[in-house]
Design a protein around this motif. Structure first.
Motif: not given
Length: 370
Positions: A53-72
């Motif tokens: 619950s302490n995640w900010h929704p904006d960061w969750v959205g950014k991960y799912n939309q982009h950063f999941a593809r660049v997570n080393p």
């Protein structure tokens, strides 16, 4: 710890409970951000399935939309054995991590530099993991964090296995119910106590008529013809072993004067590996005489029977005995039995009940014929 384990097994039967699990575990990592994540290496993509619950929704959205593809870290998922909790540095050296877009634009703005994780399920190149992103911490703190996650790892894995099994069972059950609702034949599933636990639409319509067969308030299927109760009792008694003959084939007269019901009571013999709860159950199949058009030619074509053999088989499936089938077809009982033996030889079986189950499970019998 016990409270978290209890929540994990609660989520095993209700996937909505994973949110509660991630939040409860997060209390042990108050500075961290927890997630249940999935990643497909073949696609190079994934998402946060559940987040604390302490995640900010904006960061969750950014991960799912982009950063999941660049997570080393996730590129190295195959090197982490399923069920082994490890620090992020097991996946990638921190110096290499700091050179990445993922670190510069996703981790550092949130004051995160490391993490811990455990893969709880793998299906080829698809992974499901529990992970917590964390700020920098001392080595002994990291060791304690990993140790806690490792203690919970076997429970996570068992719970996820239960999730998947229940999901498959729900899909199979929904598909089976959809097929059964297409049958012109009424289908009633009885538990070991002889009470109806499921009936398809045709059976519901037949029972609602209360015309020779009806459903009592206690869930038992009753008839003015006492033979039905006897047949049900006999079949339930033998339901753990294949029957030599179909014990529950009979015709039940209807007070309305409409054509009699053809009734077949058969034991439900679970396939290998089926759940134990299926044992001791039986099914009642009800058809309206004269309502269903002949499927003789279909049976002959589907199973390689002669038309004469198929005519006998059709009547057996509809609930007639061998003697009754012979009488309707105006052939001798001996001839009818010869046809039955010929069909056994063609299919490699030797039981009338097996022959009937084979026909009932074939798609041609599952097409509604009005």
């Amino acid at each position: 710890m016990d409270g978290i384990i209890e929540r994990i097994y609660g989520a095993a039967v209700d996937p909505a409970g994973w949110q509660d699990v991630i939040d409860a575990l997060g209390a042990h990592y108050p500075e961290g951000h927890g997630t249940l994540l999935n990643h497909d290496l073949s696609l190079g993509d994934g998402s946060f399935t559940v987040v604390s619950s302490n995640w900010h929704p904006d960061w969750v959205g950014k991960y799912n939309q982009h950063f999941a593809r660049v997570n080393p870290w996730l590129r190295n998922l195959p090197r982490r054995p399923v069920g082994l909790a490890v620090p992020a540095e097991y996946m990638l050296d921190r110096a290499e991590l700091k050179k990445s877009e993922f670190f510069a634009d996703f981790l550092r703005p949130q004051n995160m530099v490391t993490g811990i994780g455990v893969t709880i399920h793998q299906d080829r190149e698809r992974f499901l993991a529990v992970s917590y992103l964390l700020p920098d911490r001392e080595d002994d703190r990291v060791t304690r964090d990993v140790s806690l996650l490792q203690q919970l790892a076997p429970h996570f894995r068992r719970a996820m296995q239960i999730n998947h099994r229940l999901e498959r069972a729900n899909i199979e059950g929904a598909a089976a119910e959809m097929v059964l609702d297409q049958l012109a034949t009424g289908f009633i599933l009885l538990n070991a106590a002889g009470r109806a636990v499921f009936f398809n639409r045709s059976a519901e319509r037949m029972l609602h008529q209360e015309d020779g067969i009806h459903l009592e308030r206690d869930g038992t299927v009753q008839s003015l013809d006492a033979r039905l109760a006897v047949c049900v009792s006999r079949v339930l008694e033998q339901s753990d072993e294949p029957a030599q003959e179909v014990a529950g084939a009979l015709r039940i007269a209807r007070p309305s004067g409409q054509p009699a019901w053809s009734v077949l009571v058969v034991p439900m013999i679970p396939r290998m590996g089926a759940i134990e709860a299926m044992r001791g159950m039986a099914a009642i199949l009800i058809s309206e005489e004269g309502r269903k058009s002949s499927v003789t030619a279909d049976l002959a074509s589907a199973f390689g029977f002669s038309m004469a053999e198929a005519r006998v088989l059709e009547r057996l499936v509809e609930g007639r005995s061998v003697t009754e089938a012979a009488g309707e077809l105006q052939i001798s009982v001996g001839t009818a039995r010869v046809h039955l033996r010929n069909m056994f030889a063609k299919l490699g079986g030797g039981r009338q009940s097996e022959l009937i189950r084979l026909v009932l499970s074939h798609p041609l019998w599952m097409i509604r014929r009005e």
